[in-house]
Design a protein around this motif. Structure first.
Motif, mmCIF file in Angstrom:
data_model
loop_
_atom_site.group_PDB
_atom_site.id
_atom_site.type_symbol
_atom_site.label_atom_id
_atom_site.label_comp_id
_atom_site.label_asym_id
_atom_site.label_seq_id
_atom_site.Cartn_x
_atom_site.Cartn_y
_atom_site.Cartn_z
ATOM 1 N N ALA A 161 38.056 47.468 14.580
ATOM 2 C CA ALA A 161 39.475 47.782 14.385
ATOM 3 C C ALA A 161 39.831 49.104 15.057
ATOM 4 O O ALA A 161 40.850 49.206 15.755
ATOM 5 N N ALA A 162 38.997 50.115 14.865
ATOM 6 C CA ALA A 162 39.268 51.428 15.464
ATOM 7 C C ALA A 162 39.207 51.371 16.982
ATOM 8 O O ALA A 162 39.905 52.127 17.676
ATOM 9 N N ALA A 163 38.402 50.454 17.518
ATOM 10 C CA ALA A 163 38.274 50.344 18.976
ATOM 11 C C ALA A 163 39.478 49.686 19.616
ATOM 12 O O ALA A 163 39.649 49.754 20.831
ATOM 13 N N ARG A 164 40.328 49.053 18.794
ATOM 14 C CA ARG A 164 41.508 48.341 19.313
ATOM 15 C C ARG A 164 41.103 47.420 20.475
ATOM 16 O O ARG A 164 41.635 47.516 21.579
ATOM 17 N N ALA A 165 40.175 46.555 20.173
ATOM 18 C CA ALA A 165 39.611 45.677 21.207
ATOM 19 C C ALA A 165 40.662 44.757 21.792
ATOM 20 O O ALA A 165 41.594 44.312 21.113
ATOM 21 N N TRP A 166 40.491 44.447 23.060
ATOM 22 C CA TRP A 166 41.351 43.484 23.749
ATOM 23 C C TRP A 166 40.949 42.061 23.359
ATOM 24 O O TRP A 166 39.789 41.764 23.100
ATOM 25 N N THR A 167 41.946 41.190 23.368
ATOM 26 C CA THR A 167 41.719 39.749 23.393
ATOM 27 C C THR A 167 42.311 39.232 24.704
ATOM 28 O O THR A 167 42.691 40.033 25.573
ATOM 29 N N ASN A 168 42.431 37.923 24.845
ATOM 30 C CA ASN A 168 43.042 37.396 26.062
ATOM 31 C C ASN A 168 44.457 37.910 26.252
ATOM 32 O O ASN A 168 44.939 38.033 27.392
ATOM 33 N N ARG A 169 45.145 38.239 25.166
ATOM 34 C CA ARG A 169 46.536 38.695 25.297
ATOM 35 C C ARG A 169 46.607 40.057 25.991
ATOM 36 O O ARG A 169 47.366 40.228 26.945
ATOM 37 N N GLU A 170 45.853 41.015 25.507
ATOM 38 C CA GLU A 170 45.866 42.333 26.164
ATOM 39 C C GLU A 170 45.309 42.241 27.577
ATOM 40 O O GLU A 170 45.791 42.936 28.492
ATOM 41 N N ALA A 171 44.310 41.393 27.774
ATOM 42 C CA ALA A 171 43.674 41.291 29.091
ATOM 43 C C ALA A 171 44.598 40.710 30.143
ATOM 44 O O ALA A 171 44.437 40.984 31.333
ATOM 45 N N THR A 172 45.574 39.905 29.725
ATOM 46 C CA THR A 172 46.477 39.295 30.709
ATOM 47 C C THR A 172 47.853 39.949 30.749
ATOM 48 O O THR A 172 48.649 39.627 31.630
ATOM 49 N N GLU A 173 48.138 40.872 29.825
ATOM 50 C CA GLU A 173 49.447 41.517 29.868
ATOM 51 C C GLU A 173 49.378 43.000 30.235
ATOM 52 O O GLU A 173 50.414 43.619 30.514
ATOM 53 N N SER A 174 48.183 43.575 30.268
ATOM 54 C CA SER A 174 48.060 44.990 30.612
ATOM 55 C C SER A 174 48.426 45.222 32.071
ATOM 56 O O SER A 174 48.105 44.422 32.949
ATOM 57 N N SER A 175 49.090 46.324 32.320
ATOM 58 C CA SER A 175 49.428 46.710 33.695
ATOM 59 C C SER A 175 48.752 48.022 34.081
ATOM 60 O O SER A 175 49.194 48.704 35.011
ATOM 61 N N ALA A 176 47.703 48.374 33.368
ATOM 62 C CA ALA A 176 46.910 49.567 33.693
ATOM 63 C C ALA A 176 45.466 49.128 33.868
ATOM 64 O O ALA A 176 44.909 48.431 33.017
ATOM 65 N N VAL A 177 44.848 49.522 34.961
ATOM 66 C CA VAL A 177 43.465 49.151 35.239
ATOM 67 C C VAL A 177 42.545 50.159 34.562
ATOM 68 O O VAL A 177 42.572 51.345 34.895
ATOM 69 N N PRO A 178 41.731 49.718 33.596
ATOM 70 C CA PRO A 178 40.804 50.657 32.957
ATOM 71 C C PRO A 178 39.698 51.059 33.937
ATOM 72 O O PRO A 178 39.275 50.258 34.774
ATOM 73 N N ASP A 179 39.258 52.296 33.823
ATOM 74 C CA ASP A 179 38.147 52.719 34.683
ATOM 75 C C ASP A 179 36.896 51.908 34.382
ATOM 76 O O ASP A 179 36.193 51.459 35.294
ATOM 77 N N ARG A 180 36.620 51.695 33.075
ATOM 78 C CA ARG A 180 35.419 50.963 32.655
ATOM 79 C C ARG A 180 35.829 49.906 31.627
ATOM 80 O O ARG A 180 36.422 50.235 30.595
ATOM 81 N N LEU A 181 35.510 48.673 31.923
ATOM 82 C CA LEU A 181 35.841 47.561 31.029
ATOM 83 C C LEU A 181 34.566 46.846 30.610
ATOM 84 O O LEU A 181 33.753 46.458 31.467
ATOM 85 N N ALA A 182 34.383 46.665 29.313
ATOM 86 C CA ALA A 182 33.289 45.848 28.798
ATOM 87 C C ALA A 182 33.864 44.497 28.400
ATOM 88 O O ALA A 182 34.846 44.435 27.654
ATOM 89 N N VAL A 183 33.279 43.425 28.909
ATOM 90 C CA VAL A 183 33.689 42.072 28.559
ATOM 91 C C VAL A 183 32.578 41.452 27.729
ATOM 92 O O VAL A 183 31.438 41.342 28.190
ATOM 93 N N ILE A 184 32.919 41.061 26.503
ATOM 94 C CA ILE A 184 31.936 40.476 25.598
ATOM 95 C C ILE A 184 32.165 38.969 25.573
ATOM 96 O O ILE A 184 33.189 38.499 25.088
ATOM 97 N N GLY A 185 31.219 38.228 26.116
ATOM 98 C CA GLY A 185 31.339 36.779 26.170
ATOM 99 C C GLY A 185 31.336 36.276 27.599
ATOM 100 O O GLY A 185 32.171 36.689 28.405
ATOM 101 N N GLY A 186 30.382 35.388 27.903
ATOM 102 C CA GLY A 186 30.232 34.893 29.265
ATOM 103 C C GLY A 186 30.673 33.460 29.439
ATOM 104 O O GLY A 186 30.150 32.750 30.299
ATOM 105 N N GLY A 187 31.633 33.016 28.632
ATOM 106 C CA GLY A 187 32.237 31.707 28.825
ATOM 107 C C GLY A 187 33.312 31.769 29.890
ATOM 108 O O GLY A 187 33.453 32.779 30.605
ATOM 109 N N PRO A 188 34.123 30.710 30.029
ATOM 110 C CA PRO A 188 35.149 30.677 31.080
ATOM 111 C C PRO A 188 36.091 31.877 31.058
ATOM 112 O O PRO A 188 36.358 32.485 32.096
#
Length: 480
Positions: A161-188
């Protein structure tokens, strides 16, 4: 029925995404009176946070990669992608998250649109809590169709909760490129978003608890995609799980702590760890079903349970195939079933009939829009063998034997496999990996769904020089 005539409909549809809209269109074509209820944006998750924005973001990444694979063209590339341009393109395709046009299309077919939260209220009744603190009760003469879709499933791990993790919604609506992105899950979803955000300039780490990426597809798919992601600069780590997230300052980085005790920092953390049904607080308990559960259906779309012959479920919510095109396939069948039954017609639900969602079991197609693309339909060789089928898997290296592929990209790398049922002499599954292979998949889908005999496929002549010549090479390899 106790409602006024204005609130009595032939069909009530809960959810106005692409699946719900398709049911509405089929029902209105038969001149049934239709109500559609939506609490968010008309068009659904796919239109605003899923398929459409993600593919709008991915296309520039893939186009640039394709250009760099062709001598004479790569010299014209003089810099990185323009991230604001990519985001602007995405915003146009999601209409800046404005659903006026989508809402107009629902009304244009003659359906009545209700905005608000829909809950089942007993048999054939739906209560709609409107944005104006009113409750409107709708009643259905023939059917209620649940098309409420799914949401991101977020694991319950410390610090999320404190990390304010992204889901598909934040990942597809953000207009700022993070310097470092961790993606958890290797599905489609995970591999697509890793592809997109790496292409936009982020440093990406992709974590998958399973031993390989895209583990539901043929083993070589995940291997080839992982290799390509690595070449693009993505750090791919398989067989690892996240144990904790630590974000000590709201604007600071998140420390990702793995279960083996190692850790690294990321500016944003995206969880692509599956989906959960949007069935909480939609009144399932009022008709004897479990709140928050996936809805199990028969092949004609009716929800299984006592006295539920009027209740249908289409799309993600029934957990058969969480893909927009498959949900719309179910919606077309359900719409036709409802219309036929409303007209007093007998509905035949034997396999492969027009009123049976057979393809949900035998011929589900999927394209993963990574670089290279991965495309598959039907079952894998291992799945077929576990089902007791006697099969033979035939592989070809596309870049080595297909002239059209060599012309498409210098040094083309890709692989194709077809899984042949040796007893029935038909294809049970087909898989392609390589640049541009997504457009090959429908031919494979026709072959699998139509159970076209292998001997007949010899007479479907592919054009030279196209990548589709891979079909000829597969058949040659099968004959030996």
């Amino acid at each position: 029925m106790n409602g006024t005539t204005d609130n009595v409909f032939d069909v009530i549809i809960m959810g106005a995404g692409p699946v719900g809209k398709t049911v509405a269109d089929r029902a209105r074509a038969a001149e049934l009176k239709v109500a559609v209820v939506e609490q968010e944006l008309v068009g659904g998750d796919c239109a605003y946070w899923g398929c459409i924005p993600s593919k709008a973001m991915l296309r520039p990444v893939i186009a640039l990669a394709d250009t760099c694979r062709v001598d004479g063209a790569r010299d014209a590339v003089s810099g990185p992608l323009n991230a604001p341009g990519v985001f602007g393109r995405r915003d146009r395709y999601v209409a800046n998250w404005d659903d006026d046009r989508q809402a107009h299309l629902v009304k244009e077919i003659g359906a009545e649109l209700f905005r608000g939260h829909a809950r089942l209220d007993g048999a054939r009744r739906v209560a709609v809590a409107t944005p104006y603190d009113q409750v409107v009760v709708l009643e259905a003469r023939h059917a209620v169709v649940v098309c409420t879709g799914s949401r991101a499933a977020i694991p319950d791990i410390p610090g999320i909760a404190a990390a304010r993790a992204w889901t598909n919604r934040e990942a597809t609506e953000s207009s700022a490129v993070p310097d470092r992105l961790a993606v958890i899950g290797g599905g489609p979803q995970g591999v697509e978003m890793a592809t997109a955000w790496r292409g936009l300039g982020a440093s990406v780490t992709l974590l998958e608890p399973e031993g390989r990426l895209l583990h539901r597809m043929e083993p070589f798919v995940g291997e080839l995609v992982a290799e390509a992601l690595g070449r693009a600069g993505v750090e791919v780590r398989t067989g690892v799980s996240v144990g904790e997230l630590q974000r000590r300052r709201p604007a600071g980085p998140t420390t990702v702590v793995l279960e083996d005790g190692s850790e690294f920092e990321a500016d944003e953390v995206l969880f692509a760890t599956g989906r959960a049904p949007n069935t909480v607080e939609i009144g399932l308990e009022t008709v004897g079903l479990l709140s928050g559960s996936w809805l199990e259906i028969a092949d004609d779309g009716r929800v299984l349970g006592p006295d539920l012959g009027w209740l249908y479920a289409a799309g993600d919510v029934n957990h058969r195939a969480l893909l927009t095109h498959q949900g719309k396939y179910q919606a077309r069948i359900i719409g036709d079933v409802i219309c036929a039954r409303a007209a007093g017609q007998e509905v035949e639900t034997v396999p492969w009939s027009a009123h049976t969602a057979t393809a949900d079991t035998f011929a589900v197609p999927q394209v993963v829009f990574t670089d290279p693309e991965a495309a598959a339909v039907g079952v894998t060789a291992a799945q077929a063998e576990r089902a007791g089928r006697r099969v033979r898997a035939v592989d070809v290296e596309i870049g080595e034997v297909v002239v059209g592929a060599k012309l498409y990209a210098d040094g083309y790398q890709g692989r194709a496999r077809m899984v042949v049922d040796l007893d029935d002499n038909v294809l049970l599954g087909v898989t392609f990996v390589g640049p541009g292979v997504g457009e090959l998949l429908h031919s494979a889908t026709v072959a699998v769904a139509g159970r076209v005999p292998v001997d007949r496929l010899w007479h479907a002549v592919p054009c030279f020089p196209t990548i589709s010549e891979v079909w000829l090479r597969l058949l040659e390899a099968y004959r030996g």
